[in-house]
Design an enzyme around this catalytic site. Structure first.
Site, PDB file in Angstrom:
ATOM      1  N   ASP A  39       8.790   3.798  13.732  1.00  0.00           N
ATOM      2  CA  ASP A  39       9.424   2.720  14.499  1.00  0.00           C
ATOM      3  C   ASP A  39      10.878   2.445  14.118  1.00  0.00           C
ATOM      4  OD1 ASP A  39       8.455   1.729  12.081  1.00  0.00           O
ATOM      5  OD2 ASP A  39       7.267   0.109  12.960  1.00  0.00           O
TER       6      ASP A  39
ATOM      7  N   ASP B  84       1.307   4.974   1.626  1.00  0.00           N
ATOM      8  CA  ASP B  84       0.863   5.913   2.654  1.00  0.00           C
ATOM      9  C   ASP B  84       1.445   7.290   2.378  1.00  0.00           C
ATOM     10  OD1 ASP B  84      -0.546   3.964   4.131  1.00  0.00           O
ATOM     11  OD2 ASP B  84       1.345   3.244   4.975  1.00  0.00           O
TER      12      ASP B  84
ATOM     13  N   ASP C  59       0.849  -1.196   0.000  1.00  0.00           N
ATOM     14  CA  ASP C  59       0.000   0.000   0.000  1.00  0.00           C
ATOM     15  C   ASP C  59       0.884   1.246   0.000  1.00  0.00           C
ATOM     16  OD1 ASP C  59       0.928  -0.029   2.646  1.00  0.00           O
ATOM     17  OD2 ASP C  59      -0.862  -1.096   3.303  1.00  0.00           O
TER      18      ASP C  59
HETATM   19  P1  ATP Z   1       3.711  -3.120   5.470  1.00  0.00           P
HETATM   20  O1  ATP Z   1       2.600  -2.272   4.902  1.00  0.00           O
HETATM   21  O2  ATP Z   1       4.578  -3.796   4.478  1.00  0.00           O
HETATM   22  O3  ATP Z   1       3.230  -4.012   6.560  1.00  0.00           O
HETATM   23  P2  ATP Z   1       4.616  -0.601   6.543  1.00  0.00           P
HETATM   24  O4  ATP Z   1       5.973  -0.164   7.002  1.00  0.00           O
HETATM   25  O5  ATP Z   1       3.991   0.164   5.436  1.00  0.00           O
HETATM   26  O6  ATP Z   1       4.729  -2.112   6.210  1.00  0.00           O
HETATM   27  P3  ATP Z   1       2.296   0.101   8.040  1.00  0.00           P
HETATM   28  O7  ATP Z   1       1.698  -0.593   9.214  1.00  0.00           O
HETATM   29  O8  ATP Z   1       1.530   0.188   6.771  1.00  0.00           O
HETATM   30  O9  ATP Z   1       3.703  -0.569   7.798  1.00  0.00           O
HETATM   31  O10 ATP Z   1       2.664   1.571   8.536  1.00  0.00           O
HETATM   32  C1  ATP Z   1       3.140   2.601   7.681  1.00  0.00           C
HETATM   33  C2  ATP Z   1       4.248   3.390   8.376  1.00  0.00           C
HETATM   34  O11 ATP Z   1       3.749   3.963   9.584  1.00  0.00           O
HETATM   35  C3  ATP Z   1       5.437   2.540   8.815  1.00  0.00           C
HETATM   36  O12 ATP Z   1       6.369   2.383   7.778  1.00  0.00           O
HETATM   37  C4  ATP Z   1       5.987   3.356   9.960  1.00  0.00           C
HETATM   38  O13 ATP Z   1       6.739   4.450   9.514  1.00  0.00           O
HETATM   39  C5  ATP Z   1       4.740   3.900  10.608  1.00  0.00           C
HETATM   40  N1  ATP Z   1       4.244   2.996  11.654  1.00  0.00           N
HETATM   41  C6  ATP Z   1       3.275   2.049  11.541  1.00  0.00           C
HETATM   42  N2  ATP Z   1       3.068   1.425  12.693  1.00  0.00           N
HETATM   43  C7  ATP Z   1       3.909   1.962  13.586  1.00  0.00           C
HETATM   44  C8  ATP Z   1       4.172   1.748  14.966  1.00  0.00           C
HETATM   45  N3  ATP Z   1       3.512   0.810  15.634  1.00  0.00           N
HETATM   46  N4  ATP Z   1       5.120   2.510  15.558  1.00  0.00           N
HETATM   47  C9  ATP Z   1       5.774   3.473  14.870  1.00  0.00           C
HETATM   48  N5  ATP Z   1       5.578   3.719  13.580  1.00  0.00           N
HETATM   49  C10 ATP Z   1       4.660   2.991  12.925  1.00  0.00           C
HETATM   50 MG    MG Z   2       2.082  -0.093   4.652  1.00  0.00          MG
END
Ligand code: ATP
Ligand code: MG
Length: 410
Positions: free
Chosen positions: A123, A45, A43
Site C-alpha cells: 500500500d 511478517d 508482529d
Molecule cells: P501494523 O502491523 O502495525 O498494523 P503493518 O504495516 O505490519 O502494520 P499489516 O496489516 O500487518 O500491517 O500488513 C503487513 C504488510 O502487508 C504491510 O506493511 C503492507 O506492506 C502489506 N499490506 C497489508 N495490508 C495491505 C493492503 N490492504 N494493501 C496493500 N498492502 C497491504
Molecule cells: Mg504487521
C-alpha cells in the site's frame, strides 16, 4: 541500521531456514518500518519467493490459509509468523488467480512474482521495505526510507486506483499517520475524500478487524478525530444524521477510557466501545415521554446490535457482554431494597460501573450516582446499609420498573 537483536528469534530462524533451502526470504512491511522508526513491532511478517506449498514442506508446523490471499502460518508453541509469497500483481493468463470486480476491487491475488513486482502491490512506500537479517541490507524500490525520514505516508502508484483496488487502504493511511506521527501525502488526502465511500462495499468481518486495529491501539481518540475529519467514522460506527453532540462526547469518553487502560496495560475489549457507541441510539429508541420504556428497551437492544452488525461484524461472545452492560445501567439507577447487592454481585458490575462513570462525564452532570456506587462497593455491610437508607426518599418511580434518567444524564 537495524539491530537484529530487536527482531523476534523465531522470525529470524524462519528467514534463515528459507534461505538455507535456496529461497529468497526477507522481513517485510510494518516490522521493518517500525524498527527504522524505533518503535517495537507488533508482529514480524516474512516475504519469500517460495510458493505456499514449498514453504509448507520446509516447516512441519505450518498451515496454508486464505483463499483471497493465500499465505502460510508457521508456528511454534507460542508464536505464529505469517509467510507470504511474492505477488506479481498482474495476470497475463487470466486464469482466475487474480480477480477484480467492476469497481477494480481485488477479490483474489494469488499470482506469484519477484520481489520487485511484490513491492508494487503493497500500500504505502514505508510499508514496502524488505530487510535481509543475514546481509543486513534493505531492499527499497519506492523511496520508503526517504519517506520515513521525511515523515510522510505516500501511496505506491496512484492512490485513486490503489484505493479502489482496496478501500481499506484509506483507513490504513489514517491509522499509520497517527501511529507514526507522519503527514499524509496530499494525493492520498484527495483519494480518501473521493474514494472513502467505497468502504461501504467492504465485508463487515474485515471492517471489524480494522475497527479493532484503529480503536484498540492506545490512540483511539486521535484516530476517531482524524476519521471524523475525513467523514469516515460512518463506515465503522452506526451513526444517525440527527445525532446530538452528546453521542460523540460519550464515544470520545469511551475512547479516552480505552486509551488510558491501554497505557496502563489493563484488559481492553471492543465490547465496551461498541456498547458506548450504540447507547445513545438505544436510549432514543427506548424512550417515550422522556422515560425509558422497558419493553422497548429490551426489544431495541437486538435491533441496534443488528444495525451495527451490518457495518462491522460483532463476534457472538460480545453480544451478551454488551447487553449486560446496558441492562446494568438500568439496575445501577435502582438503589432500593436488595437490588444494589444483586447489582454489585453481577460479573459485569465493574464494566457497567465504568460505563456509568463515562456517561456522567460525557453528560457533564453532577456525578452523584457514580459517587454513590464508588462508596457502596468499597464500604462494609453496615455502611452499605446506611447508604441505602439515606436514599429512602427515592420513590418506587425512580427504581428501574418505571424508569426515567435524570434529565441531564443519558
Ligand atoms: P501494523 O502491523 O502495525 O498494523 P503493518 O504495516 O505490519 O502494520 P499489516 O496489516 O500487518 O500491517 O500488513 C503487513 C504488510 O502487508 C504491510 O506493511 C503492507 O506492506 C502489506 N499490506 C497489508 N495490508 C495491505 C493492503 N490492504 N494493501 C496493500 N498492502 C497491504
Ligand atoms: Mg504487521
Amino acid at each position: 541500521m537495524i539491530d537484529n537483536k530487536k527482531i523476534n528469534n523465531f522470525a529470524l530462524s524462519i528467514v534463515k531456514d528459507l534461505q538455507d533451502n535456496g529461497f529468497q526470504a526477507y522481513l517485510v512491511g510494518g516490522c521493518v518500518r517500525d524498527l527504522l522508526c524505533k518503535i517495537i513491532p507488533k508482529d514480524f511478517d516474512i516475504a519469500t519467493n517460495a510458493t505456499p506449498e514449498q514453504i509448507r514442506k520446509i516447516f512441519k508446523a505450518s498451515r496454508i490459509i486464505g483463499r483471497r490471499f493465500k499465505l502460510v502460518h508457521v508456528f511454534n508453541r507460542s508464536e505464529l509468523i505469517e509467510v507470504a509469497t511474492f505477488r506479481s500483481g498482474e495476470n497475463k493468463e487470466n486464469d482466475g488467480n487474480l480477480v477484480t470486480d467492476r469497481t477494480g476491487k481485488i477479490l483474489r491475488d494469488n499470482i506469484w512474482g519477484t520481489l520487485e513486482q511484490d513491492t508494487f502491490r503493497r500500500d504505502f512506500t514505508v510499508n514496502a521495505l524488505y530487510y535481509c537479517p543475514v546481509s543486513k541490507k534493505i531492499e527499497d524500490h519506492n523511496s520508503g526510507i526517504k519517506h520515513i525520514r521525511d515523515k510522510k505516508i505516500v501511496s505506491i502508484g496512484d492512490p485513486i486506483k490503489r484505493f479502489s483496488e482496496d478501500p481499506v487502504r484509506s483507513l490504513r493511511a489514517i491509522r499509520f499517520s497517527n501511529k507514526l506521527q507522519f503527514k499524509i501525502d496530499s494525493k492520498i488526502k484527495d483519494a480518501i475524500y473521493k474514494q472513502g465511500h467505497l468502504l461501504s462495499h467492504i465485508s463487515n468481518a474485515r471492517l471489524f478487524d480494522e475497527f479493532c486495529k484503529i480503536f484498540l491501539n492506545g490512540i483511539a481518540e486521535k484516530n476517531f478525530k482524524k476519521l471524523e475529519s475525513y467523514g469516515l467514522n460512518q463506515y465503522l460506527i452506526l451513526t444517525n444524521p440527527n445525532d446530538t453532540i452528546f453521542s460523540s462526547e460519550l464515544i470520545k469518553e469511551a475512547l479516552r477510557n480505552t486509551d488510558k487502560r491501554f497505557g496502563e496495560n489493563k484488559s481492553i475489549t471492543p465490547g465496551f466501545l461498541i456498547a458506548a457507541m450504540l447507547w445513545p441510539e438505544l436510549i432514543k429508541r427506548a424512550s417515550k415521554n422522556d422515560e425509558i420504556n422497558l419493553r422497548k428497551f429490551f426489544r431495541s437492544m437486538d435491533q441496534v446490535l443488528k444495525n451495527q452488525q451490518n457495518i462491522t461484524a460483532i463476534p457472538r461472545k460480545f453480544h451478551t457482554y454488551i447487553k449486560d452492560i446496558w441492562i446494568l445501567q438500568l439496575k445501577l439507577h435502582s438503589r432500593i431494597g436488595k437490588q444494589p447487592y444483586k447489582t454489585l454481585k453481577h460479573p459485569r458490575f465493574r464494566a457497567a460501573y465504568d460505563f456509568l462513570l463515562i456517561r456522567e462525564k460525557a453528560s457533564k452532570c453532577k456525578p452523584d450516582l457514580g459517587s454513590w456506587w464508588t462508596k457502596f462497593q468499597k464500604n462494609d455491610p453496615s455502611s452499605q446499609k446506611s447508604l441505602i437508607s439515606n436514599l429512602r426518599e427515592l420513590t418506587e418511580e425512580q427504581s428501574f420498573k418505571k424508569f426515567g434518567f435524570p434529565e441531564e444524564l443519558i
